[in-house]
Design a protein around this motif. Structure first.
Motif, PDB file in Angstrom:
ATOM      1  N   ASP A   1      -3.704 -13.100  -9.736  1.00 58.01           N
ATOM      2  CA  ASP A   1      -4.484 -12.672 -10.900  1.00 58.01           C
ATOM      3  C   ASP A   1      -5.093 -11.293 -10.692  1.00 58.01           C
ATOM      4  O   ASP A   1      -5.240 -10.514 -11.642  1.00 58.01           O
ATOM      5  N   VAL A   2      -5.433 -10.987  -9.423  1.00 57.21           N
ATOM      6  CA  VAL A   2      -5.981  -9.665  -9.120  1.00 57.21           C
ATOM      7  C   VAL A   2      -4.897  -8.600  -9.303  1.00 57.21           C
ATOM      8  O   VAL A   2      -5.141  -7.523  -9.859  1.00 57.21           O
ATOM      9  N   VAL A   3      -3.679  -8.916  -8.819  1.00 53.22           N
ATOM     10  CA  VAL A   3      -2.552  -7.994  -8.992  1.00 53.22           C
ATOM     11  C   VAL A   3      -2.323  -7.731 -10.483  1.00 53.22           C
ATOM     12  O   VAL A   3      -2.128  -6.575 -10.910  1.00 53.22           O
ATOM     13  N   GLN A   4      -2.372  -8.782 -11.287  1.00 54.41           N
ATOM     14  CA  GLN A   4      -2.140  -8.635 -12.722  1.00 54.41           C
ATOM     15  C   GLN A   4      -3.267  -7.846 -13.390  1.00 54.41           C
ATOM     16  O   GLN A   4      -3.029  -7.098 -14.338  1.00 54.41           O
ATOM     17  N   GLU A   5      -4.496  -8.013 -12.861  1.00 53.05           N
ATOM     18  CA  GLU A   5      -5.614  -7.250 -13.420  1.00 53.05           C
ATOM     19  C   GLU A   5      -5.444  -5.760 -13.125  1.00 53.05           C
ATOM     20  O   GLU A   5      -5.715  -4.912 -13.980  1.00 53.05           O
ATOM     21  N   ILE A   6      -4.998  -5.447 -11.912  1.00 53.59           N
ATOM     22  CA  ILE A   6      -4.727  -4.042 -11.573  1.00 53.59           C
ATOM     23  C   ILE A   6      -3.590  -3.505 -12.444  1.00 53.59           C
ATOM     24  O   ILE A   6      -3.608  -2.355 -12.891  1.00 53.59           O
ATOM     25  N   GLU A   7      -2.613  -4.369 -12.695  1.00 55.07           N
ATOM     26  CA  GLU A   7      -1.458  -3.965 -13.498  1.00 55.07           C
ATOM     27  C   GLU A   7      -1.863  -3.583 -14.923  1.00 55.07           C
ATOM     28  O   GLU A   7      -1.167  -2.804 -15.580  1.00 55.07           O
ATOM     29  N   GLU A   8      -2.986  -4.103 -15.395  1.00 51.24           N
ATOM     30  CA  GLU A   8      -3.412  -3.875 -16.780  1.00 51.24           C
ATOM     31  C   GLU A   8      -4.293  -2.636 -16.943  1.00 51.24           C
ATOM     32  O   GLU A   8      -4.717  -2.338 -18.069  1.00 51.24           O
ATOM     33  N   VAL A   9      -4.598  -1.908 -15.870  1.00 53.84           N
ATOM     34  CA  VAL A   9      -5.463  -0.732 -16.006  1.00 53.84           C
ATOM     35  C   VAL A   9      -4.746   0.341 -16.830  1.00 53.84           C
ATOM     36  O   VAL A   9      -3.511   0.421 -16.850  1.00 53.84           O
ATOM     37  N   ASP A  10      -5.535   1.146 -17.513  1.00 53.98           N
ATOM     38  CA  ASP A  10      -4.960   2.233 -18.316  1.00 53.98           C
ATOM     39  C   ASP A  10      -4.404   3.321 -17.401  1.00 53.98           C
ATOM     40  O   ASP A  10      -5.028   3.691 -16.395  1.00 53.98           O
ATOM     41  N   THR A  11      -3.245   3.836 -17.763  1.00 56.98           N
ATOM     42  CA  THR A  11      -2.604   4.893 -16.978  1.00 56.98           C
ATOM     43  C   THR A  11      -2.224   6.061 -17.892  1.00 56.98           C
ATOM     44  O   THR A  11      -2.162   5.924 -19.117  1.00 56.98           O
ATOM     45  N   ASP A  12      -1.946   7.201 -17.266  1.00 57.62           N
ATOM     46  CA  ASP A  12      -1.473   8.347 -18.045  1.00 57.62           C
ATOM     47  C   ASP A  12       0.044   8.268 -18.186  1.00 57.62           C
ATOM     48  O   ASP A  12       0.670   7.265 -17.819  1.00 57.62           O
ATOM     49  N   GLU A  13       0.659   9.331 -18.689  1.00 51.00           N
ATOM     50  CA  GLU A  13       2.101   9.317 -18.925  1.00 51.00           C
ATOM     51  C   GLU A  13       2.919   9.278 -17.646  1.00 51.00           C
ATOM     52  O   GLU A  13       4.120   8.987 -17.670  1.00 51.00           O
ATOM     53  N   HIS A  14       2.261   9.562 -16.513  1.00 47.85           N
ATOM     54  CA  HIS A  14       2.943   9.511 -15.219  1.00 47.85           C
ATOM     55  C   HIS A  14       2.604   8.227 -14.446  1.00 47.85           C
ATOM     56  O   HIS A  14       2.818   8.156 -13.239  1.00 47.85           O
ATOM     57  N   TYR A  15       2.041   7.241 -15.144  1.00 50.18           N
ATOM     58  CA  TYR A  15       1.721   5.932 -14.562  1.00 50.18           C
ATOM     59  C   TYR A  15       0.640   6.014 -13.484  1.00 50.18           C
ATOM     60  O   TYR A  15       0.583   5.161 -12.599  1.00 50.18           O
ATOM     61  N   ARG A  16      -0.214   7.008 -13.583  1.00 50.95           N
ATOM     62  CA  ARG A  16      -1.345   7.117 -12.667  1.00 50.95           C
ATOM     63  C   ARG A  16      -2.584   6.539 -13.342  1.00 50.95           C
ATOM     64  O   ARG A  16      -2.876   6.895 -14.496  1.00 50.95           O
ATOM     65  N   PRO A  17      -3.317   5.661 -12.644  1.00 45.66           N
ATOM     66  CA  PRO A  17      -4.504   5.038 -13.260  1.00 45.66           C
ATOM     67  C   PRO A  17      -5.523   6.083 -13.698  1.00 45.66           C
ATOM     68  O   PRO A  17      -5.784   7.051 -12.977  1.00 45.66           O
ATOM     69  N   LYS A  18      -6.094   5.872 -14.895  1.00 47.56           N
ATOM     70  CA  LYS A  18      -7.114   6.788 -15.392  1.00 47.56           C
ATOM     71  C   LYS A  18      -8.454   6.556 -14.699  1.00 47.56           C
ATOM     72  O   LYS A  18      -9.259   7.476 -14.575  1.00 47.56           O
ATOM     73  N   SER A  19      -8.700   5.327 -14.279  1.00 43.17           N
ATOM     74  CA  SER A  19      -9.916   5.008 -13.528  1.00 43.17           C
ATOM     75  C   SER A  19      -9.537   4.649 -12.100  1.00 43.17           C
ATOM     76  O   SER A  19      -8.454   4.114 -11.847  1.00 43.17           O
ATOM     77  N   SER A  20     -10.450   4.942 -11.196  1.00 46.68           N
ATOM     78  CA  SER A  20     -10.156   4.721  -9.771  1.00 46.68           C
ATOM     79  C   SER A  20     -10.051   3.232  -9.450  1.00 46.68           C
ATOM     80  O   SER A  20     -10.932   2.437  -9.795  1.00 46.68           O
ATOM     81  N   VAL A  21      -8.970   2.851  -8.812  1.00 42.83           N
ATOM     82  CA  VAL A  21      -8.775   1.481  -8.335  1.00 42.83           C
ATOM     83  C   VAL A  21      -7.973   1.563  -7.042  1.00 42.83           C
ATOM     84  O   VAL A  21      -7.003   2.313  -6.947  1.00 42.83           O
ATOM     85  N   GLY A  22      -8.400   0.816  -6.045  1.00 39.33           N
ATOM     86  CA  GLY A  22      -7.721   0.933  -4.754  1.00 39.33           C
ATOM     87  C   GLY A  22      -8.151  -0.124  -3.756  1.00 39.33           C
ATOM     88  O   GLY A  22      -8.840  -1.097  -4.102  1.00 39.33           O
ATOM     89  N   ILE A  23      -7.745   0.069  -2.509  1.00 42.49           N
ATOM     90  CA  ILE A  23      -8.029  -0.875  -1.424  1.00 42.49           C
ATOM     91  C   ILE A  23      -9.302  -0.440  -0.698  1.00 42.49           C
ATOM     92  O   ILE A  23      -9.425   0.709  -0.274  1.00 42.49           O
ATOM     93  N   THR A  24     -10.244  -1.360  -0.565  1.00 43.54           N
ATOM     94  CA  THR A  24     -11.498  -1.046   0.108  1.00 43.54           C
ATOM     95  C   THR A  24     -11.471  -1.418   1.586  1.00 43.54           C
ATOM     96  O   THR A  24     -12.299  -0.956   2.365  1.00 43.54           O
TER      97      THR A  24
END
Length: 232
Positions: free
Chosen positions: A201-224
């Motif tokens: 479910d976490v993977v799917q939540e990350i998958e749903e983040v907004d991205t630009d035309e180059h598939y880069r997330p608009k908001s920061s999301v990553g491994i802590t």
């Protein structure tokens, strides 16, 4: 018969009945030996209590080095990828991809993945951690993948598999890729060395983040951070 003088009789009586004297040095040495034995037992108990089965699954910040190498059965078989969206637990394929797993574990010890952003998020395809372009242009990768999906009927990469891009031998980078759908034949670009067993479910939540035309997330999301475990 000659009579024994009273003074000689008294000395003889003391020699027979008097208790044997123990020197202070002997007493001190005995006490020291007992104390050392007690301390040794306490230290042994504490050591083995820390290595109990309940504790063996905790965070392994270091791997135990035995005789200059780490025994295979002592290597962690699981990793928890703590992300800004939640934890993702993966099982590592120690037998199927031993060299890649060894490199992954070594980099975990060095903190390589701490703070690693998900640089590309491609919905219904993959999420990728790391900043290099090991996969090439995302658009090109997707078009090739869709073309192959029409030609290959049996996918070799299922959803929620953990892999890394195939880099040059001298490349010090190590990207993490998690598939979010069955992907036909990515052997030319991806080495799979684990699978997600908890946190889909976490993977799917990350998958749903907004991205630009180059598939880069608009908001920061990553491994802590990453926690290694021998057992789950």
């Amino acid at each position: 018969m000659a009579r024994i003088k009273p003074q000689a009789l008294l000395i003889q009586s003391k020699k027979k009945k008097g208790p044997t004297r123990i020197s202070i040095t002997t007493i001190v040495m005995c006490n020291l030996i007992i104390a050392l034995i007690a301390l040794s037992l306490v230290a042994t108990y504490r050591y083995w209590s820390r290595r109990s089965p309940d504790q063996s699954g905790s965070d392994l910040s270091t791997l135990e080095d035995i005789g200059g190498f780490v025994k295979k059965y002592d290597l962690p078989g699981y990793a928890i990828l703590n992300t800004s969206k939640g934890p993702i637990t993966v099982e590592l394929f120690k037998d199927g991809s031993p060299e890649v797993v060894d490199r992954f574990l070594d980099l975990c010890q060095k903190g390589h993945f701490k703070g690693m952003p998900f640089s590309h998020v491609i919905k219904h395809y993959v999420i990728k951690g790391g900043g290099s372009q090991g996969l090439g242009a995302a658009e090109d990768w997707i078009s090739k993948g869709k073309l192959r999906s029409q030609l290959v009927t049996r996918p070799k990469h299922e959803a929620f598999m953990l892999g890394t891009t195939k880099n040059r031998p001298d490349d010090k980078g190590f990207e993490l890729v998690i598939t979010t759908a069955p992907i036909p034949d990515l052997n030319d670009k991806l080495i799979v060395f684990g699978r997600v067993i908890k946190g889909e479910d976490v993977v799917q939540e990350i998958e749903e983040v907004d991205t630009d035309e180059h598939y880069r997330p608009k908001s920061s999301v990553g491994i802590t951070g990453v926690i290694l475990k021998r057992e789950i």
